[in-house]
Design a protein around this motif. Sequence first.
Motif, PDB file in Angstrom:
ATOM      1  N   ASN A   1      42.648   9.601  -4.805  1.00 25.94           N
ATOM      2  CA  ASN A   1      42.913  10.562  -5.875  1.00 25.94           C
ATOM      3  C   ASN A   1      41.668  11.394  -6.183  1.00 25.94           C
ATOM      4  O   ASN A   1      41.740  12.614  -6.355  1.00 25.94           O
ATOM      5  N   ALA A   2      40.506  10.742  -6.231  1.00 29.43           N
ATOM      6  CA  ALA A   2      39.251  11.460  -6.465  1.00 29.43           C
ATOM      7  C   ALA A   2      38.988  12.458  -5.339  1.00 29.43           C
ATOM      8  O   ALA A   2      38.559  13.594  -5.594  1.00 29.43           O
ATOM      9  N   TRP A   3      39.262  12.061  -4.113  1.00 31.12           N
ATOM     10  CA  TRP A   3      39.036  12.971  -2.981  1.00 31.12           C
ATOM     11  C   TRP A   3      39.950  14.193  -3.061  1.00 31.12           C
ATOM     12  O   TRP A   3      39.526  15.312  -2.748  1.00 31.12           O
ATOM     13  N   GLU A   4      41.176  14.007  -3.489  1.00 29.18           N
ATOM     14  CA  GLU A   4      42.085  15.149  -3.654  1.00 29.18           C
ATOM     15  C   GLU A   4      41.524  16.136  -4.677  1.00 29.18           C
ATOM     16  O   GLU A   4      41.617  17.351  -4.502  1.00 29.18           O
ATOM     17  N   LYS A   5      40.933  15.623  -5.747  1.00 28.27           N
ATOM     18  CA  LYS A   5      40.319  16.493  -6.762  1.00 28.27           C
ATOM     19  C   LYS A   5      39.123  17.243  -6.180  1.00 28.27           C
ATOM     20  O   LYS A   5      38.935  18.436  -6.448  1.00 28.27           O
ATOM     21  N   ILE A   6      38.319  16.553  -5.399  1.00 28.36           N
ATOM     22  CA  ILE A   6      37.147  17.198  -4.786  1.00 28.36           C
ATOM     23  C   ILE A   6      37.599  18.281  -3.813  1.00 28.36           C
ATOM     24  O   ILE A   6      37.041  19.387  -3.793  1.00 28.36           O
ATOM     25  N   LYS A   7      38.604  18.008  -3.011  1.00 26.56           N
ATOM     26  CA  LYS A   7      39.119  19.025  -2.073  1.00 26.56           C
ATOM     27  C   LYS A   7      39.681  20.227  -2.823  1.00 26.56           C
ATOM     28  O   LYS A   7      39.526  21.362  -2.391  1.00 26.56           O
ATOM     29  N   TRP A   8      40.343  19.980  -3.950  1.00 26.21           N
ATOM     30  CA  TRP A   8      40.967  21.035  -4.757  1.00 26.21           C
ATOM     31  C   TRP A   8      39.937  21.971  -5.374  1.00 26.21           C
ATOM     32  O   TRP A   8      40.148  23.175  -5.471  1.00 26.21           O
ATOM     33  N   ALA A   9      38.795  21.431  -5.764  1.00 27.29           N
ATOM     34  CA  ALA A   9      37.813  22.164  -6.563  1.00 27.29           C
ATOM     35  C   ALA A   9      37.022  23.181  -5.731  1.00 27.29           C
ATOM     36  O   ALA A   9      36.747  22.979  -4.552  1.00 27.29           O
ATOM     37  N   ASP A  10      36.646  24.263  -6.421  1.00 32.77           N
ATOM     38  CA  ASP A  10      35.690  25.219  -5.871  1.00 32.77           C
ATOM     39  C   ASP A  10      34.266  24.825  -6.249  1.00 32.77           C
ATOM     40  O   ASP A  10      33.314  25.162  -5.544  1.00 32.77           O
ATOM     41  N   HIS A  11      34.135  24.158  -7.409  1.00 29.15           N
ATOM     42  CA  HIS A  11      32.827  23.877  -7.991  1.00 29.15           C
ATOM     43  C   HIS A  11      32.804  22.442  -8.494  1.00 29.15           C
ATOM     44  O   HIS A  11      33.701  22.030  -9.235  1.00 29.15           O
ATOM     45  N   LEU A  12      31.788  21.684  -8.073  1.00 37.68           N
ATOM     46  CA  LEU A  12      31.638  20.291  -8.485  1.00 37.68           C
ATOM     47  C   LEU A  12      30.489  20.186  -9.477  1.00 37.68           C
ATOM     48  O   LEU A  12      29.382  20.652  -9.195  1.00 37.68           O
ATOM     49  N   VAL A  13      30.743  19.569 -10.614  1.00 39.67           N
ATOM     50  CA  VAL A  13      29.703  19.364 -11.627  1.00 39.67           C
ATOM     51  C   VAL A  13      29.439  17.859 -11.696  1.00 39.67           C
ATOM     52  O   VAL A  13      30.311  17.092 -12.085  1.00 39.67           O
ATOM     53  N   TRP A  14      28.249  17.477 -11.284  1.00 36.71           N
ATOM     54  CA  TRP A  14      27.840  16.072 -11.265  1.00 36.71           C
ATOM     55  C   TRP A  14      26.982  15.808 -12.491  1.00 36.71           C
ATOM     56  O   TRP A  14      25.944  16.440 -12.666  1.00 36.71           O
ATOM     57  N   ILE A  15      27.396  14.862 -13.321  1.00 32.13           N
ATOM     58  CA  ILE A  15      26.646  14.523 -14.534  1.00 32.13           C
ATOM     59  C   ILE A  15      26.256  13.051 -14.450  1.00 32.13           C
ATOM     60  O   ILE A  15      27.126  12.187 -14.268  1.00 32.13           O
ATOM     61  N   HIS A  16      24.943  12.789 -14.582  1.00 30.94           N
ATOM     62  CA  HIS A  16      24.477  11.403 -14.457  1.00 30.94           C
ATOM     63  C   HIS A  16      23.076  11.250 -15.033  1.00 30.94           C
ATOM     64  O   HIS A  16      22.326  12.218 -15.130  1.00 30.94           O
ATOM     65  N   PRO A  17      22.716  10.020 -15.381  1.00 30.26           N
ATOM     66  CA  PRO A  17      21.337   9.738 -15.761  1.00 30.26           C
ATOM     67  C   PRO A  17      20.517   9.440 -14.505  1.00 30.26           C
ATOM     68  O   PRO A  17      21.077   9.115 -13.454  1.00 30.26           O
ATOM     69  N   VAL A  18      19.211   9.555 -14.619  1.00 32.29           N
ATOM     70  CA  VAL A  18      18.310   9.095 -13.562  1.00 32.29           C
ATOM     71  C   VAL A  18      17.829   7.714 -13.961  1.00 32.29           C
ATOM     72  O   VAL A  18      17.225   7.547 -15.019  1.00 32.29           O
ATOM     73  N   TRP A  19      18.121   6.741 -13.120  1.00 30.29           N
ATOM     74  CA  TRP A  19      17.689   5.368 -13.349  1.00 30.29           C
ATOM     75  C   TRP A  19      16.848   4.927 -12.161  1.00 30.29           C
ATOM     76  O   TRP A  19      17.299   5.007 -11.022  1.00 30.29           O
ATOM     77  N   TRP A  20      15.649   4.459 -12.433  1.00 26.44           N
ATOM     78  CA  TRP A  20      14.722   4.042 -11.383  1.00 26.44           C
ATOM     79  C   TRP A  20      14.557   5.133 -10.329  1.00 26.44           C
ATOM     80  O   TRP A  20      14.496   4.874  -9.140  1.00 26.44           O
ATOM     81  N   GLY A  21      14.546   6.371 -10.800  1.00 28.33           N
ATOM     82  CA  GLY A  21      14.348   7.504  -9.912  1.00 28.33           C
ATOM     83  C   GLY A  21      15.585   7.926  -9.157  1.00 28.33           C
ATOM     84  O   GLY A  21      15.559   8.921  -8.440  1.00 28.33           O
ATOM     85  N   GLY A  22      16.680   7.196  -9.295  1.00 34.09           N
ATOM     86  CA  GLY A  22      17.864   7.477  -8.494  1.00 34.09           C
ATOM     87  C   GLY A  22      19.141   7.552  -9.302  1.00 34.09           C
ATOM     88  O   GLY A  22      19.130   7.731 -10.522  1.00 34.09           O
ATOM     89  N   LEU A  23      20.236   7.392  -8.591  1.00 39.90           N
ATOM     90  CA  LEU A  23      21.574   7.479  -9.172  1.00 39.90           C
ATOM     91  C   LEU A  23      22.019   6.105  -9.675  1.00 39.90           C
ATOM     92  O   LEU A  23      21.606   5.085  -9.127  1.00 39.90           O
ATOM     93  N   PRO A  24      22.903   6.049 -10.675  1.00 39.12           N
ATOM     94  CA  PRO A  24      23.509   4.770 -11.057  1.00 39.12           C
ATOM     95  C   PRO A  24      24.235   4.149  -9.856  1.00 39.12           C
ATOM     96  O   PRO A  24      24.777   4.855  -9.007  1.00 39.12           O
ATOM     97  N   ALA A  25      24.258   2.833  -9.799  1.00 38.83           N
ATOM     98  CA  ALA A  25      24.792   2.109  -8.646  1.00 38.83           C
ATOM     99  C   ALA A  25      26.229   2.496  -8.305  1.00 38.83           C
ATOM    100  O   ALA A  25      26.557   2.723  -7.127  1.00 38.83           O
TER     101      ALA A  25
END
Length: 192
Positions: free
Chosen positions: A65-89
Amino acid sequence: MKKIVIINGHPNKESLSFAFAKAYNRGATNSGTEVKEIIIADLNFNPNLQFGYQKRTELEPDLLNAWEKIKWADHLVWIHPVWWGGLPAMMKGFIDRLFLPGFAFQYRENSILWDKLLKGKTAHIITTLDQPSWYYWLIYGRPSVNQLKKSTLEFCGINPVKVSYFGIIKNSKDTTRQKWISAVEKLGKQNK
């Protein structure tokens, strides 16, 4: 109008990242843009790419389902904190499990080159820090941005990828957080 999917990588629904996602959604929706959301913490999937690329693990319904949304979209907005220099697990696991050969990119036979299967899409990374952004860039080399922007999104053909940093979070006042939330809502209105 752009079709936007907001991908929220923070596991805590009371976080500033969730407030940013709501603000961006509100701004984009008020501008007449169609918006869908992926809240990674709500998805039921195994974040472990158990066999690497040697053997395909079947994707769970939430990932499909998430992949269908990504394929549908023109623009992806990624929102996340930086933890230990990287992405949440869980966010890293989401990328590992979903941005696969045949989905997001395809290696060419007998070549070191690959095809970028997500060309035509753009992205914006909105991230929070507990240090000044200049320090994160200068001292640490901004590893989460390099990983998500360069090694994932641009690798798969998504371009341009913009980045907005917000911080220092840990000692920020409510008035400062409200300014940041308003700035993110404005980004949504501008479809950036």
